[in-house]
Enzyme design. Sequence first.
Site, PDB file in Angstrom:
ATOM      1  N   GLU A   1       9.811   7.650 -17.134  1.00  0.00           N
ATOM      2  CA  GLU A   1       8.444   8.155 -17.319  1.00  0.00           C
ATOM      3  C   GLU A   1       7.894   7.706 -18.668  1.00  0.00           C
ATOM      4  OE1 GLU A   1       8.468  12.475 -16.340  1.00  0.00           O
ATOM      5  OE2 GLU A   1      10.257  11.900 -15.234  1.00  0.00           O
TER       6      GLU A   1
ATOM      7  N   HIS B   1       0.836  -1.221   0.000  1.00  0.00           N
ATOM      8  CA  HIS B   1       0.000   0.000   0.000  1.00  0.00           C
ATOM      9  C   HIS B   1       0.863   1.260   0.000  1.00  0.00           C
ATOM     10  CE1 HIS B   1      -3.380  -2.659   1.288  1.00  0.00           C
ATOM     11  NE2 HIS B   1      -2.391  -3.268   1.944  1.00  0.00           N
TER      12      HIS B   1
ATOM     13  N   LYS C   1      16.800  21.090 -12.351  1.00  0.00           N
ATOM     14  CA  LYS C   1      16.085  19.825 -12.530  1.00  0.00           C
ATOM     15  C   LYS C   1      16.934  18.719 -13.154  1.00  0.00           C
ATOM     16  CE  LYS C   1      12.350  18.965 -11.752  1.00  0.00           C
ATOM     17  NZ  LYS C   1      11.133  19.242 -12.511  1.00  0.00           N
TER      18      LYS C   1
END
Length: 456
Positions: free
Chosen positions: A289, A155, A282
């Site tokens: 992705e 979870h 960044k």
Amino acid sequence: MSLWGGRFSGSMDPDAWILNASILFDQRMARQDVTGSQAWAQQLQAIGVLNVEEYAAIHQGLEQIQSEFSQKTFVFQPGDEDIHSAVERRMYEIIGATAGKLHTGRSRNDQVATDFRLWLLDQIPEILKTIGQFQAQLITRAEMDMDLVMPAYTHLQRAQPVLLSHWWLSFFWALERDRQRLVFAQQECAVLPLGSGAVAGTSFPIDREALAAQLGFAKISRNSMDAVSDRDFAVQFVFDAVLCGVHLSRLAEQVVLFTSAEFGFFVLDDAFATGSSLMPQKKNSDVFELTRGKAGTMLGLLTGLLATLKGLPSTYDKDLQEDKQAVFQAFDILMAVLPVLTKAIATLRVNPARMAAAIDPSVYATDVADLLVKVGIPFRETHGLVGQAVRVAAGQAKGIQELSVEEWQAIIPGVTIDWQAVFSPQASIATRSVVGGTAPAAVLEQINTARRCLLV
Ligand code: ARG
């Protein structure tokens, strides 16, 4: 040159022609189309439809076309509707009117199904090899990371400590199932439809078994109507590819999470990271992705293919021409993603301190409960007692490892245990020595078993 102009007095609308044509994508089956025709010509000769000279001419013409394809000198013409008509057009150019005998007893309906199966039979081994290389990299990572411990999550909540190697290997097995499914898909492809004609079976006494053997098919189809419309093998392949994509996506999703500042478990190598056009600081995980994103695209391909099939009347309908796009794209996506992911995984750096810091002592709660079972308390009770301990500790804003011996005594009277010895990742992991567990010996055994799987 059209294959079907005789009954028409007018020519086709140019836009409709473009819609109808599949040459832009089905030329990928060029080699298989020629191979299929070579075998067909041989059978036509065997039953006397082609005499020796005609067969020799056709055979040589096809050989020339095959070499034009392999040398990339074959010139497609604007009138080539699909790969089958392109090859036939070129045959006329090379050998003249005898070319017209090659299509005897055959339809593009059984031809395209044959070519398509042959294409997959040629390409699936490539995918199997590429998946195998990725799996080998997972094993290498597992060997490298044997000393590193991470929290396993259920979870997405910290659950129990495991070896990082165990986590890497969890994906090995998912991919191993993908490989087995693709091996099965190969068997499904290895059924020869040729000889089914357009729909009812060819009227020439072709030896279909011989044809199958010649083309490397294990079996022949048993119903011509089914054979020209059966695309189960294509669905099977796309499904297998999608499921593999889903597995890669789940791995990728976690790498994205684990490289975030919040987790900080992994650091991306510059070669597999990207920057932002606006924010100078960044370092993004686009490769992972996109792996996740492409699984979505592949799922769309599978849904599209099944939707194409679901309402089709029996046998061949032109909708079936759409099947190639789904298969080719699913293939291309996997073949683009897997090699990059293999390298990206190899170069990923681990931050052992951040991983270790994430193992907060709550993850030992199960170990404490198990320990109490070993002194004779039923598990359901020990679960409740440890739950109480967690509550008492949380009430004092501390972890269960910080409870004193007296506090434990108050919760579980009369039981003396070396509590501190329980609160270590190594101790916890060592207890899970069952086959398939995360204890180091079990993981080493798992690595051996995994290596053996890759040998076959
Ligand atoms: N280009 C077609 C396809 O890919 C070949 C079969 C055409 N058959 C037909 N009856 N029009 O499906």
